[in-house]
Design an enzyme around this catalytic site. Sequence first.
Site, PDB file in Angstrom:
ATOM      1  N   MET A 123       0.832  -1.196   0.000  1.00 45.99           N
ATOM      2  CA  MET A 123       0.000   0.000   0.000  1.00 45.99           C
ATOM      3  C   MET A 123       0.874   1.258   0.000  1.00 45.99           C
ATOM      4  SD  MET A 123      -2.690  -1.656  -0.050  1.00 45.99           S
ATOM      5  CE  MET A 123      -3.800  -0.261  -0.132  1.00 45.99           C
ATOM      6  N   ASP A 138       0.590  -3.623   5.777  1.00 40.99           N
ATOM      7  CA  ASP A 138       0.200  -3.078   4.470  1.00 40.99           C
ATOM      8  C   ASP A 138       0.829  -3.808   3.292  1.00 40.99           C
ATOM      9  OD1 ASP A 138       2.845  -2.098   4.370  1.00 40.99           O
ATOM     10  OD2 ASP A 138       2.182  -0.369   3.230  1.00 40.99           O
ATOM     11  N   GLU A 139       1.309  -4.991   3.515  1.00 44.94           N
ATOM     12  CA  GLU A 139       1.935  -5.736   2.432  1.00 44.94           C
ATOM     13  C   GLU A 139       1.460  -7.183   2.420  1.00 44.94           C
ATOM     14  OE1 GLU A 139       6.369  -3.690   2.240  1.00 44.94           O
ATOM     15  OE2 GLU A 139       6.076  -5.728   2.898  1.00 44.94           O
ATOM     16  N   CYS A 180     -18.051 -30.716  12.498  1.00 41.08           N
ATOM     17  CA  CYS A 180     -16.725 -30.737  13.098  1.00 41.08           C
ATOM     18  C   CYS A 180     -16.590 -31.837  14.139  1.00 41.08           C
ATOM     19  CB  CYS A 180     -16.394 -29.389  13.740  1.00 41.08           C
ATOM     20  SG  CYS A 180     -17.379 -29.014  15.184  1.00 41.08           S
ATOM     21  N   HIS A 182     -23.201 -22.735  18.008  1.00 38.11           N
ATOM     22  CA  HIS A 182     -22.176 -23.525  17.335  1.00 38.11           C
ATOM     23  C   HIS A 182     -22.343 -23.439  15.830  1.00 38.11           C
ATOM     24  CE1 HIS A 182     -19.194 -26.694  16.941  1.00 38.11           C
ATOM     25  NE2 HIS A 182     -19.968 -27.225  16.021  1.00 38.11           N
ATOM     26  N   CYS A 218      -2.169 -15.527 -41.189  1.00 44.56           N
ATOM     27  CA  CYS A 218      -1.082 -15.224 -42.126  1.00 44.56           C
ATOM     28  C   CYS A 218      -0.989 -16.263 -43.239  1.00 44.56           C
ATOM     29  CB  CYS A 218       0.239 -15.129 -41.377  1.00 44.56           C
ATOM     30  SG  CYS A 218       0.733 -16.684 -40.610  1.00 44.56           S
ATOM     31  N   HIS A 231       1.937 -19.924 -32.175  1.00 42.58           N
ATOM     32  CA  HIS A 231       1.828 -19.092 -33.358  1.00 42.58           C
ATOM     33  C   HIS A 231       0.725 -18.051 -33.184  1.00 42.58           C
ATOM     34  CE1 HIS A 231       2.093 -18.081 -37.624  1.00 42.58           C
ATOM     35  NE2 HIS A 231       0.762 -18.111 -37.645  1.00 42.58           N
TER      36      HIS A 231
HETATM   37  N1  LIG Z   1       9.074   2.168  10.760  1.00 44.34           N
HETATM   38  C1  LIG Z   1       7.795   2.084  10.362  1.00 44.34           C
HETATM   39  C2  LIG Z   1       7.477   1.794   9.036  1.00 44.34           C
HETATM   40  C3  LIG Z   1       6.153   1.738   8.663  1.00 44.34           C
HETATM   41  N2  LIG Z   1       5.182   1.941   9.568  1.00 44.34           N
HETATM   42  C4  LIG Z   1       3.766   1.895   9.187  1.00 44.34           C
HETATM   43  C5  LIG Z   1       3.330   3.201   8.612  1.00 44.34           C
HETATM   44  C6  LIG Z   1       3.247   2.959   7.157  1.00 44.34           C
HETATM   45  O1  LIG Z   1       2.249   3.724   6.546  1.00 44.34           O
HETATM   46  C7  LIG Z   1       2.949   1.501   7.074  1.00 44.34           C
HETATM   47  C8  LIG Z   1       3.483   0.874   5.839  1.00 44.34           C
HETATM   48  O2  LIG Z   1       4.870   1.009   5.789  1.00 44.34           O
HETATM   49  P1  LIG Z   1       5.631   1.224   4.424  1.00 44.34           P
HETATM   50  O3  LIG Z   1       7.079   0.995   4.652  1.00 44.34           O
HETATM   51  O4  LIG Z   1       5.008   0.383   3.371  1.00 44.34           O
HETATM   52  O5  LIG Z   1       5.478   2.737   4.082  1.00 44.34           O
HETATM   53  P2  LIG Z   1       4.228   3.462   3.480  1.00 44.34           P
HETATM   54  O6  LIG Z   1       3.186   2.514   3.119  1.00 44.34           O
HETATM   55  O7  LIG Z   1       3.828   4.529   4.417  1.00 44.34           O
HETATM   56  O8  LIG Z   1       4.790   4.173   2.200  1.00 44.34           O
HETATM   57  P3  LIG Z   1       5.163   3.497   0.834  1.00 44.34           P
HETATM   58  O9  LIG Z   1       4.297   4.132  -0.177  1.00 44.34           O
HETATM   59  O10 LIG Z   1       6.591   3.801   0.610  1.00 44.34           O
HETATM   60  O11 LIG Z   1       4.932   2.033   0.943  1.00 44.34           O
HETATM   61  O12 LIG Z   1       3.566   0.911   8.204  1.00 44.34           O
HETATM   62  C9  LIG Z   1       5.520   2.211  10.863  1.00 44.34           C
HETATM   63  O13 LIG Z   1       4.633   2.368  11.682  1.00 44.34           O
HETATM   64  N3  LIG Z   1       6.817   2.291  11.246  1.00 44.34           N
HETATM   65 MG   LIG Z   2       3.495   0.690   1.981  1.00 47.99          MG
END
Ligand SMILES: Nc1ccn([C@H]2C[C@H](O)[C@@H](COP(=O)(O)OP(=O)(O)OP(=O)(O)O)O2)c(=O)n1
Ligand SMILES: [Mg+2]
Length: 864
Positions: free
Chosen positions: A23, A126-127, A687, A701, A789, A801
């Site tokens: 993100m 965010d990843e 389950c 449940h 072709c 092709h």
């Molecule tokens: N040392 C850090 C690094 C990141 N974050 C948090 C804030 C960021 O918004 C979020 C995601 O980290 P990223 O390294 O991905 O940085 P950003 O998303 O903010 O920016 P970018 O566009 O470079 O990914 O995690 C944090 O709290 N402390």
């Molecule tokens: Mg990021």
Amino acid sequence: MTSSRNFVSPQNKYDRVILLVDMDCFFCQVEEKEQPIYRNKPLAVVQFSNWSKNGGIIAVNYAARAKGITRHMRADEAKDLLPEIVLVKVPNIRDKADTTKYRDAGKEVANVLQKFTKQLERASVDEAYLDITETVNQRQKELQTGAFTLQPQELVNTFAVGYDNMGEYVNKITKRFSNPYMDDERFQLVYDQNDLPSVRQSDIRLLIGACIAGEVRAAVKKETGYECSAGVAHNKILAKLAAGLNKPNKQTILPLDEIPGLFETLPVGKIKGLGGKFGEIVCETLSIKFLGELLKFSEGELQRKFDEKNGTWLANICRGIDLECVTPRFYSKSIGCCKKFPGRNNITGLKTLQHWLSELATEITERLEKDAIENNRRAKQMVVQYVQDLDGEEVASSRSNALPNHYDKETLANISLDLIKANTKTFLRAGSDAALNNSIKFLGISVGKFETITNNQNKLQEMFANQMAKKRRISSEEEQKQAQPKEKEMEKEKDANVKPKETEEAKMKSFFANYLQKPKADDQKVAMDVKPKAPVDEPTDTVGIVEKTSFIEGYKQKLKALNAVKEGAAADSSMPSLTSTPPEMKESFFASFLKQQKEDTSKEKSSKMDDSTEMQGLADELDAIEASSQPEPPLTEEELQPSSSTSTKRKFEQLETCNNYKESYAEYATPELRTDLVIPLIKCDDCGAQLPNDPKTLQSHRDHHFAQELSRQLRAEQREEREKNRPKAKQSPTAPTPQSKQKAKKSTATAVVNGNASITKFLAPANAAVAPPPPPANSEFPMQQCDECKTYIKCVDMPEHLDYHMAKKLQRELNQQDMQANRPTPSPGAVKKQSSNKLNATLPSASASSKGNRTIAQFFSQIN
DNA sequence: CTTGGAGGCATGA
DNA sequence: TTCATGCCT
Ligand SMILES: Nc1ccn([C@H]2C[C@H](O)[C@@H](COP(=O)(O)OP(=O)(O)OP(=O)(O)O)O2)c(=O)n1
Ligand SMILES: [Mg+2]
């Protein structure tokens, strides 16, 4: 069992397509979404460690970055540098930062990502990594049959390392279709013979991956409003690296071919895992700066200089090889929170310590409850971490303890205190019963080692009811709050957005409607999940001593011997081991429901008694159950609302099953619960859990199963939907549908195809003109005339092709648009294969103006 | 205040 | 398994 990493077989090192979604300035986006007024303004998110004062910046949006604002700047620095910057504070709850908002936002995004593949690994808030190999495989086949065509609009904002624009990259791919062995001469010098088939397909597969990335990012944007960047490559390390090369709202392919060139000038520390001390040591030890320079050292040498694992890993990485699997994981393995107490804020008194332990424990238990509902799991272990001042030295410690069956915040806080006490030589200062002997500078509590709740209890029900009751208690507390100003004024809950109750209500109804529906299981495993070791070319030359033990340890000892400097080193390696992935599921019905409830209560408590009577009914019902059946509830009777629990109008028939008494049930039963009731047990069909045979428990449940099933179904539906909506040229190769006109135009010759797979074998030339280096064996194979072709092609070669024609068309369109697009913006001295950051040079990013330039999007704008 | 907070993952002894 | 440490966002 204890999860670790899995590895892909080395021969598949170029076969996967991995996506890393990151993100953009995530926390900032979260704030901008919440406060749209701030959009398009320079903004940073600030975290205030101590009350008021000067906070540290943890996220910076791109407008602010352009003005020089960086992470780790202080708030006042930022203001100095850019007075108009908007600084948003991280919410403070209980006098500590609370990042729930961002975690939730991250989960929201992940829920979108999850629709594309189950092979999703959340790597941070965010990843996430996505293994889209299977999707690419599928589309590659469909590409051959004409069922799928590349859609230019999906390649908007796409970059390929080493290429000035996507047109060039597609061009190259097109050429390779025409002559698959185009680069074999060079390839044979660089790659293992056995890898050549994979190498030849690398580019087209990555391009398909980029299309998927485009869809993924578009979906994220559409469904969450957030923008992100992505990297497309053959492994996680490269995908991560690529994603960072073109950042705001872009995606980057890292072609196999371009790895050496990129690495040549890539600082070692850019690789994930080499950004710390270990990376420093590597550079220092070898007198290098760039990753490519590692190629000069054999694996054996690297193993000798570092340790066995690190040596192998480095040897692999510098060749662009990383075999680590994407390990599906949606939820975190631990839940923790912590706080620093710097300087004067050191905790010096027992009372203060207890206070903060209680605050931390409160947050943990709250998050645990939500997590339990969402994920049907409970923590088995807790850890307390702390840093105390011992003779002026900061000493970090952590102690763990098993969690009792029924834990609450007091339990957590008490255990924490006991652990600290038990581990501190002299806990209290001599002669005092309130002063700590060693002041505490850092406190943390985390819980983990989750186990699935074996739901023979109405555990879920209990948690659910607790949540409901707590919400009301909070809201009622708020009404009294004015009388008790807690030393500091907190920000009022703002929010003005009235969330549509529709969805929740719909879910609810759907829930009831589907109550008796059975879940089905259809988890599948990705094909090439093997876990061998990863040797790189050269056999491990055993000239010299390879450190079997940790490189770190050896290094430390050397340092220690050298002088008295205390030093630590990092390890980053990969170790194959078995893993069983935990059950992953998305946000449950209950969690959504709770969220809705929270919003309702925090908004107007006076109104809104209108809709969702069913939900209220359930809530009342649950409260009633809680009040009646919990001897040791976290809430007292008075705290429970006098809910008119007439609501036990069952919507469902009671399940009839043979009573299945089981002595062993007792050991699973929580004594505190329902000891007063002796209930016959029945077995859950789904389950196998033994359940008290009363309707409420059974319902509860089933709720749990439903919550799982619902989310599973939703995801499946969404996946299917996505499949359907995905642009296709034709539904059927033999029967082109009329509505797909422009698409049919793009892949004209679809009728002839026979879906022959194995591309690698028959990458034959499409045109009779040039014969490729390795001439394909030609004799007894049937030939076929290409509609496009009119040349005769071996049937088995027809798919490729046709790919060629397809690619050619796409390329033509690209070039056409390219010319129109490039007129206003003459490209600066295009130094090809520079650091890929400069790829943007010819394709101005959105930051410049707003209308005129849209990078590659322009190239495709008319295609549609 | 002390100098980069809070949260989370992995490794190895 | 526990605990310390490193690395990362
Ligand atoms: N040392 C850090 C690094 C990141 N974050 C948090 C804030 C960021 O918004 C979020 C995601 O980290 P990223 O390294 O991905 O940085 P950003 O998303 O903010 O920016 P970018 O566009 O470079 O990914 O995690 C944090 O709290 N402390
Ligand atoms: Mg990021």
